[in-house]
Design a protein around this motif. Structure first.
Motif, PDB file in Angstrom:
ATOM      1  N   ALA A  66      48.702  41.236  26.163  1.00 28.44           N
ATOM      2  CA  ALA A  66      48.954  40.219  27.185  1.00 28.44           C
ATOM      3  C   ALA A  66      47.899  39.115  27.144  1.00 28.44           C
ATOM      4  O   ALA A  66      48.214  37.924  27.260  1.00 28.44           O
ATOM      5  CB  ALA A  66      48.996  40.876  28.566  1.00 28.44           C
ATOM      6  N   GLU A  67      46.627  39.497  26.949  1.00 27.62           N
ATOM      7  CA  GLU A  67      45.558  38.497  26.876  1.00 27.62           C
ATOM      8  C   GLU A  67      45.752  37.593  25.667  1.00 27.62           C
ATOM      9  O   GLU A  67      45.554  36.369  25.751  1.00 27.62           O
ATOM     10  CB  GLU A  67      44.195  39.190  26.795  1.00 27.62           C
ATOM     11  N   GLY A  68      46.149  38.178  24.543  1.00 24.35           N
ATOM     12  CA  GLY A  68      46.379  37.390  23.341  1.00 24.35           C
ATOM     13  C   GLY A  68      47.518  36.402  23.506  1.00 24.35           C
ATOM     14  O   GLY A  68      47.438  35.259  23.033  1.00 24.35           O
ATOM     15  N   ILE A  69      48.575  36.828  24.185  1.00 28.07           N
ATOM     16  CA  ILE A  69      49.718  35.928  24.410  1.00 28.07           C
ATOM     17  C   ILE A  69      49.290  34.740  25.270  1.00 28.07           C
ATOM     18  O   ILE A  69      49.599  33.585  24.963  1.00 28.07           O
ATOM     19  CB  ILE A  69      50.869  36.702  25.079  1.00 28.07           C
ATOM     20  N   ARG A  70      48.546  35.022  26.357  1.00 31.72           N
ATOM     21  CA  ARG A  70      48.076  33.937  27.228  1.00 31.72           C
ATOM     22  C   ARG A  70      47.147  32.991  26.469  1.00 31.72           C
ATOM     23  O   ARG A  70      47.225  31.765  26.618  1.00 31.72           O
ATOM     24  CB  ARG A  70      47.347  34.518  28.444  1.00 31.72           C
ATOM     25  N   PHE A  71      46.286  33.552  25.628  1.00 27.76           N
ATOM     26  CA  PHE A  71      45.322  32.745  24.866  1.00 27.76           C
ATOM     27  C   PHE A  71      46.041  31.766  23.946  1.00 27.76           C
ATOM     28  O   PHE A  71      45.745  30.560  23.937  1.00 27.76           O
ATOM     29  CB  PHE A  71      44.417  33.680  24.056  1.00 27.76           C
ATOM     30  N   PHE A  72      47.001  32.252  23.165  1.00 28.49           N
ATOM     31  CA  PHE A  72      47.672  31.377  22.203  1.00 28.49           C
ATOM     32  C   PHE A  72      48.668  30.445  22.883  1.00 28.49           C
ATOM     33  O   PHE A  72      48.952  29.359  22.359  1.00 28.49           O
ATOM     34  CB  PHE A  72      48.344  32.217  21.115  1.00 28.49           C
ATOM     35  N   GLU A  73      49.199  30.841  24.034  1.00 24.61           N
ATOM     36  CA  GLU A  73      50.053  29.909  24.776  1.00 24.61           C
ATOM     37  C   GLU A  73      49.250  28.692  25.228  1.00 24.61           C
ATOM     38  O   GLU A  73      49.698  27.545  25.089  1.00 24.61           O
ATOM     39  CB  GLU A  73      50.668  30.625  25.988  1.00 24.61           C
ATOM     40  N   ARG A  74      48.061  28.927  25.774  1.00 23.91           N
ATOM     41  CA  ARG A  74      47.225  27.814  26.226  1.00 23.91           C
ATOM     42  C   ARG A  74      46.756  26.970  25.038  1.00 23.91           C
ATOM     43  O   ARG A  74      46.730  25.738  25.108  1.00 23.91           O
ATOM     44  CB  ARG A  74      46.007  28.347  26.984  1.00 23.91           C
ATOM     45  N   LEU A  75      46.402  27.641  23.935  1.00 18.93           N
ATOM     46  CA  LEU A  75      45.844  26.941  22.783  1.00 18.93           C
ATOM     47  C   LEU A  75      46.880  26.071  22.070  1.00 18.93           C
ATOM     48  O   LEU A  75      46.562  25.001  21.545  1.00 18.93           O
ATOM     49  CB  LEU A  75      45.259  27.953  21.801  1.00 18.93           C
ATOM     50  N   SER A  76      48.120  26.522  22.052  1.00 15.72           N
ATOM     51  CA  SER A  76      49.170  25.796  21.308  1.00 15.72           C
ATOM     52  C   SER A  76      49.956  24.828  22.180  1.00 15.72           C
ATOM     53  O   SER A  76      50.742  24.034  21.656  1.00 15.72           O
ATOM     54  CB  SER A  76      50.132  26.803  20.667  1.00 15.72           C
ATOM     55  N   PHE A 130      52.055  30.970  15.951  1.00 14.70           N
ATOM     56  CA  PHE A 130      52.263  31.708  17.198  1.00 14.70           C
ATOM     57  C   PHE A 130      53.755  31.767  17.509  1.00 14.70           C
ATOM     58  O   PHE A 130      54.396  30.740  17.728  1.00 14.70           O
ATOM     59  CB  PHE A 130      51.507  31.037  18.347  1.00 14.70           C
ATOM     60  N   GLU A 131      54.317  32.955  17.506  1.00 16.72           N
ATOM     61  CA  GLU A 131      55.742  33.152  17.760  1.00 16.72           C
ATOM     62  C   GLU A 131      55.908  33.782  19.141  1.00 16.72           C
ATOM     63  O   GLU A 131      55.687  34.984  19.334  1.00 16.72           O
ATOM     64  CB  GLU A 131      56.351  34.032  16.665  1.00 16.72           C
ATOM     65  N   ARG A 132      56.286  32.968  20.094  1.00 15.81           N
ATOM     66  CA  ARG A 132      56.386  33.434  21.479  1.00 15.81           C
ATOM     67  C   ARG A 132      57.448  34.507  21.648  1.00 15.81           C
ATOM     68  O   ARG A 132      57.293  35.451  22.433  1.00 15.81           O
ATOM     69  CB  ARG A 132      56.707  32.258  22.411  1.00 15.81           C
ATOM     70  N   ASN A 133      58.558  34.371  20.934  1.00 18.11           N
ATOM     71  CA  ASN A 133      59.683  35.296  21.129  1.00 18.11           C
ATOM     72  C   ASN A 133      59.315  36.740  20.837  1.00 18.11           C
ATOM     73  O   ASN A 133      59.710  37.648  21.572  1.00 18.11           O
ATOM     74  CB  ASN A 133      60.874  34.872  20.262  1.00 18.11           C
ATOM     75  N   ASN A 134      58.586  36.976  19.730  1.00 15.14           N
ATOM     76  CA  ASN A 134      58.207  38.361  19.418  1.00 15.14           C
ATOM     77  C   ASN A 134      56.729  38.631  19.682  1.00 15.14           C
ATOM     78  O   ASN A 134      56.192  39.634  19.233  1.00 15.14           O
ATOM     79  CB  ASN A 134      58.556  38.718  17.969  1.00 15.14           C
ATOM     80  N   GLU A 135      56.077  37.705  20.410  1.00 14.34           N
ATOM     81  CA  GLU A 135      54.715  37.916  20.904  1.00 14.34           C
ATOM     82  C   GLU A 135      53.766  38.317  19.773  1.00 14.34           C
ATOM     83  O   GLU A 135      53.084  39.340  19.815  1.00 14.34           O
ATOM     84  CB  GLU A 135      54.703  38.983  22.011  1.00 14.34           C
ATOM     85  N   SER A 136      53.724  37.483  18.747  1.00 14.06           N
ATOM     86  CA  SER A 136      52.904  37.804  17.574  1.00 14.06           C
ATOM     87  C   SER A 136      52.391  36.535  16.923  1.00 14.06           C
ATOM     88  O   SER A 136      52.823  35.417  17.231  1.00 14.06           O
ATOM     89  CB  SER A 136      53.705  38.619  16.564  1.00 14.06           C
ATOM     90  N   ILE A 137      51.439  36.740  15.999  1.00 10.69           N
ATOM     91  CA  ILE A 137      50.938  35.687  15.130  1.00 10.69           C
ATOM     92  C   ILE A 137      51.420  35.984  13.718  1.00 10.69           C
ATOM     93  O   ILE A 137      51.291  37.114  13.238  1.00 10.69           O
ATOM     94  CB  ILE A 137      49.395  35.634  15.159  1.00 10.69           C
TER      95      ILE A 137
END
Length: 449
Positions: free
Chosen positions: A304-314, A280-287
């Motif tokens: 946006a939903e995907g970013i929130r999901f992986f932020e919480r998961l990681s 999960f790369e927060r800077n470019n909002e991608s996997i």
């Protein structure tokens, strides 16, 4: 005979049994530039010869099956010593400029050489390809000399594939089970022909590889054995948002995370189970997927939903930890998702859903909402848009209709009821005027004459 050298890791089956499965062979040096490799798989190992020479480029050859579970016969199943002798013979043939094969070169040897080369290039074990070869090719064709194959024999083999009942996954050591097959059902027959086409593609690719490496004298036997036509029309099944929510609500907590991630990324199960937190790369909002099915890396952009999901998961996890874990804290293994997925489908009252259908759902939603085919192909990891268009292009038709309604402006005038009649009247007057003018000109011409 050259003196046999020894390697404590692979000399005998007891030592080899202690080795872990891995893609790269365990190499043993025989002489400068000459190596014997042992590749261990789930069902035993194989011997690989490798030659590095200043004149001859690096070459590999599968020379036989290791005697891990079956006693060596010196032909197909080889001990460590026998494998060395066979490897030395091959090295000698190459270095003296003699052909890579002498005597009978069987279809089984062709398939092993081809798959070994593909595994070397792609740097991973092609287990599904090997399973397909064992199931459909080695039995009817494996012992045949490839230089004695005929067009009629291969065509008959292809036709037999379409008439064979589909195989069912069967435990090792058990008698192979088959699914019921109705040869009068057009859809069932189309599916069998599609399977025959895929196996035929693998066989022809291997035979062409043998031709390219000068081990086969001609491609006449297989050149005109054509695949069945019009059988690969894709039937894309995907979930509606309501069905996806029902599946999520019916899943165990660990499976729910995997399903949610698949719907947000379109990633395959294998890509998800191997995913580390650092993906999960927060800077470019991608996997980041380091290796797709085609062997290439890709970035999967997130909404946006995907970013929130992986932020919480990681959050709070080390970068090398697995992103997804079972309830027992262990990583997901191959095929381990099937039983909990089947159970969730039962509770949600859905026909069997697989992670591939979740991938279809992701791509179908992109297509129906107007995403370009190239973008969808990049997100899925397709090398080109050909496959993407076959599966999803038709789903963009509704988007096109919505787009024309949304983007073509209203010119602000209405179609007058009497406009058509007036227009027809004007056209008739113009035609009559031309006819009268023509008549007068002809009359004047006759008078002058």
């Amino acid at each position: 005979m050259a003196r046999t050298s020894y390697n404590p890791r692979i000399t005998n089956r007891t030592a080899r049994a202690k080795l872990g499965d891995r893609r790269d062979p365990h190499w043993h040096l025989i002489a400068e530039g000459q190596h014997l490799g042992y590749r261990k798989g789930a069902r035993g190992g194989t011997w690989i010869a490798r030659l590095n020479d200043s004149v001859i480029r690096r070459r590999f050859k599968a020379i036989g099956v290791a005697d891990d579970t079956v006693d060596a016969d010196g032909i197909q199943v080889l001990s460590f010593q026998q494998a060395q002798e066979k490897a030395r013979d091959w090295f000698k043939q190459l270095l003296q400029g003699t052909p890579d094969w002498t005597g009978t070169y069987t279809v089984a040897q062709v398939m092993e050489d081809y798959v070994t080369e593909r595994e070397r290039v792609r740097r991973k074990t092609l287990q599904r390809t090997r399973t397909s070869i064992r199931a459909h090719i080695l039995g009817p064709l494996g012992d045949l000399d490839v230089n004695k194959l005929t067009h009629a024999r291969l065509k008959a083999w292809r036709d037999a594939l379409q008439d064979a009942a589909p195989r069912v996954r069967t435990k090792t050591g058990k008698v192979q089970a088959f699914r019921k097959f109705d040869g009068t059902d057009e859809n069932a027959k189309r599916a069998r022909q599609a399977t025959a086409n895929r196996v035929l593609t693998t066989l022809k690719a291997a035979l062409n590889y043998a031709l390219e490496t000068h081990r086969v004298s001609s491609n006449a036997a297989w050149l005109n054995v054509r695949p069945f036509r019009n059988v690969d029309v894709p039937k894309v099944r995907f979930l509606t948002p309501k069905e996806a929510k029902s599946l999520l609500d019916s899943s165990t907590p660990d499976l729910r995370l995997l399903i949610h991630a698949a719907l947000l990324t379109g990633c395959r199960y294998g890509e998800l189970k191997a995913m580390e937190v650092s993906a999960f790369e927060r800077n470019n909002e991608s996997i980041f997927i380091p290796k797709s099915k085609n062997g290439e890396a890709r970035h999967v952009l997130l909404n946006a939903e995907g970013i929130r999901f992986f932020e919480r998961l990681s959050d709070g996890k080390a970068s090398k930890e697995y992103m997804f874990l079972r309830l027992n804290g262990k990583a997901w293994e191959d095929s381990e998702q099937k039983r909990p997925m089947d159970a969730a489908c039962g509770l949600a009252k859905l026909d069997q859903v697989t992670f591939h259908i979740l991938r279809h759902t992701y791509a179908s939603q992109l297509a129906m909402n107007g995403a370009p085919m190239k973008f969808i192909a990049d997100q899925l990891g397709h090398k080109s848009t050909r496959i993407t268009e076959r599966h999803y292009a038709h789903l963009g038709d509704e988007y096109k209709r919505q787009t024309i309604q949304r983007t073509l402006p209203d010119f602000g005038f209405e179609f007058a009821p009497d406009f058509s009649a007036n227009l027809q009247s004007d056209i008739s007057l113009q035609v009559d005027a031309r006819a009268l003018k023509h008549k007068l000109l002809v009359g004047n011409f006759h008078r002058i004459a």
